[in-house]
Design a protein around this motif. Sequence first.
Motif, mmCIF file in Angstrom:
data_model
loop_
_atom_site.group_PDB
_atom_site.id
_atom_site.type_symbol
_atom_site.label_atom_id
_atom_site.label_comp_id
_atom_site.label_asym_id
_atom_site.label_seq_id
_atom_site.Cartn_x
_atom_site.Cartn_y
_atom_site.Cartn_z
ATOM 1 N N TRP A 1 0.846 -1.193 0.095
ATOM 2 C CA TRP A 1 -0.032 0.049 0.015
ATOM 3 C C TRP A 1 1.005 1.498 -0.111
ATOM 4 C CZ3 TRP A 1 -1.194 -4.611 1.901
ATOM 5 C CH2 TRP A 1 -2.540 -5.122 2.091
ATOM 6 N N VAL A 2 0.606 2.152 -0.992
ATOM 7 C CA VAL A 2 1.225 3.359 -0.949
ATOM 8 C C VAL A 2 0.299 4.479 -0.749
ATOM 9 C CG1 VAL A 2 3.074 4.907 -2.438
ATOM 10 C CG2 VAL A 2 3.088 2.443 -2.358
ATOM 11 N N GLY A 3 0.515 5.465 0.050
ATOM 12 C CA GLY A 3 -0.494 6.558 0.106
ATOM 13 C C GLY A 3 -1.921 6.133 0.272
ATOM 14 N N GLY A 4 -1.867 5.050 0.891
ATOM 15 C CA GLY A 4 -3.441 4.790 0.902
ATOM 16 C C GLY A 4 -3.988 3.762 -0.106
ATOM 17 N N CYS B 1 0.214 4.271 8.239
ATOM 18 C CA CYS B 1 1.757 4.289 7.311
ATOM 19 C C CYS B 1 1.508 4.647 6.054
ATOM 20 C CB CYS B 1 1.959 2.624 7.313
ATOM 21 S SG CYS B 1 1.986 1.632 8.742
ATOM 22 N N GLY B 2 2.647 5.479 5.632
ATOM 23 C CA GLY B 2 2.778 6.166 4.275
ATOM 24 C C GLY B 2 2.993 5.046 3.326
ATOM 25 N N ILE B 3 3.736 4.111 3.331
ATOM 26 C CA ILE B 3 4.061 3.004 2.747
ATOM 27 C C ILE B 3 4.064 1.584 3.719
ATOM 28 C CG2 ILE B 3 5.781 1.432 1.515
ATOM 29 C CD1 ILE B 3 6.877 4.322 0.342
ATOM 30 N N TYR B 4 3.005 0.704 3.178
ATOM 31 C CA TYR B 4 3.042 -0.334 3.954
ATOM 32 C C TYR B 4 3.104 -1.618 3.099
ATOM 33 C CZ TYR B 4 0.836 -4.030 6.955
ATOM 34 O OH TYR B 4 0.492 -5.284 7.783
ATOM 35 N N TYR B 5 3.878 -2.669 3.596
ATOM 36 C CA TYR B 5 3.828 -3.881 2.971
ATOM 37 C C TYR B 5 3.667 -5.070 3.642
ATOM 38 C CZ TYR B 5 8.611 -4.284 3.401
ATOM 39 O OH TYR B 5 10.022 -4.462 4.127
ATOM 40 N N ASN B 6 3.434 -6.388 3.156
ATOM 41 C CA ASN B 6 3.434 -7.642 3.896
ATOM 42 C C ASN B 6 3.831 -8.575 2.908
ATOM 43 O OD1 ASN B 6 3.089 -9.448 5.730
ATOM 44 N ND2 ASN B 6 0.874 -9.368 5.875
ATOM 45 N N VAL B 7 4.793 -8.227 1.884
ATOM 46 C CA VAL B 7 5.609 -9.198 1.085
ATOM 47 C C VAL B 7 6.324 -10.186 1.949
ATOM 48 C CG1 VAL B 7 6.881 -9.716 -0.923
ATOM 49 C CG2 VAL B 7 5.209 -7.497 -0.749
ATOM 50 N N GLY C 1 6.309 6.547 8.413
ATOM 51 C CA GLY C 1 6.493 6.854 7.004
ATOM 52 C C GLY C 1 6.601 5.223 6.291
ATOM 53 N N ILE C 2 7.365 4.596 6.659
ATOM 54 C CA ILE C 2 7.563 3.261 6.091
ATOM 55 C C ILE C 2 7.423 2.255 7.417
ATOM 56 C CG2 ILE C 2 9.055 1.643 4.772
ATOM 57 C CD1 ILE C 2 10.312 3.956 3.313
ATOM 58 N N CYS C 3 6.602 1.135 7.065
ATOM 59 C CA CYS C 3 6.437 0.184 7.869
ATOM 60 C C CYS C 3 6.062 -0.985 7.414
ATOM 61 C CB CYS C 3 5.425 0.501 8.945
ATOM 62 S SG CYS C 3 5.138 -0.688 10.050
ATOM 63 N N PRO C 4 6.961 -2.239 7.323
ATOM 64 C CA PRO C 4 6.558 -3.467 7.010
ATOM 65 C C PRO C 4 6.069 -4.364 7.895
ATOM 66 C CG PRO C 4 9.081 -3.258 7.587
ATOM 67 C CD PRO C 4 8.508 -2.004 7.749
#
Length: 363
Positions: free
Chosen positions: A39-42, A91-97, A125-128
């Motif tokens: 997810w980037v910027g929602g 989170c501005g950038i969130y991922y679950n890869v 800002g960034i959070c995995p």
Amino acid sequence: MAKIISKKTMEKVVVVALFLGTLMWWNTSSVSAKNYNVWVGGVQVTSQNAKDVLRDGGSVKYNASKKTLILKNALIQDAHTVNDSGTRYVCGIYYNVRGGSFKIKLIGSNNIFVPYVENAEYSYGICPAMGASKPSISGNGSLTLISNDATRLNAGISTSCSLTIGGKAKVNAQAFTSATGMSYGIFTYNCKCTIKGSAKVTSYGSSGAFNKIPSFGKGYTPSVRAGINSNRIMLNKKKPSKKTYKKYQYIEIKKAKKSKKKTSSGVKTVKIKKVERMKKRFNIYWKAHKNNCSGYQLQVSENKKFPKNLTYTHTIQGSQYDGTGVTGLQSGHRYYIRMRAFSIGQFSTKYGKWTKTRSVVPK
């Protein structure tokens, strides 16, 4: 001559056309339905929007096969809200890869500003996600991250997976000064932050720039400026102590420039054998050089730093000599001595290194 199609044949053609149209729609829908856990910027990244995630001409792109997020002069001012067992993360950038590393490549100037969300417990800002791929930030561009207020913790970057910042990336991670919770520029939980390559990292948080001491890649010697903020620098040092990284709220880290090594002249250092003190004089003996030597220089000084006004320089022409004497000295007065060899070439004179300083007190 025109051929007349029967009503029954026409019905069959219509059915086939409808079937093919439905099949094509189903294939298109199945492709567009492929979502990525990024997810980037929602905005969730999908196979449809991966080449232009924010629909602004391509400032954010995602390569799913390489697990690479490309930011090119991106401006991210919205965020994705994660609800985990009643806890809210913004989170501005969130991922679950999962697996390997999740690469963020920087091109140009990029900014992430996390908006304020009421009752949010964490703002990043960034959070995995926990157990996700390790974040790796690189490229030739810059990235500024500013988190917002949260009741527990806010950070420019927060991760429980080891973070790497490398290449020529410039990362500026800032945490909002929170009234209730903690704030760190870079927060690592049960993992480490490694800075390598030629990366430059700036980190600020009212609780501290880093919650853990960062590590550095091979060949990376940090040059650090630290203080309360960018206008109140209290330390500017190459390779400071480890305590520095947890002591200050504001820290700038960049790779220290390598000092230029002096090239060897090829003239060997003189080996002093003996210094013999005598009445108001001394004799000095050394091992004569056989090759690449035209003579020797002997310096005698009343000060161990050899200032010009207190130093006498005696030149001995000829490499074959292995001793000399110095007269006219004061009895009981300490003198400092050193020697070096020299070689006269066609275009220049080369000098060897000075010997270690010795001292002598004439009788």
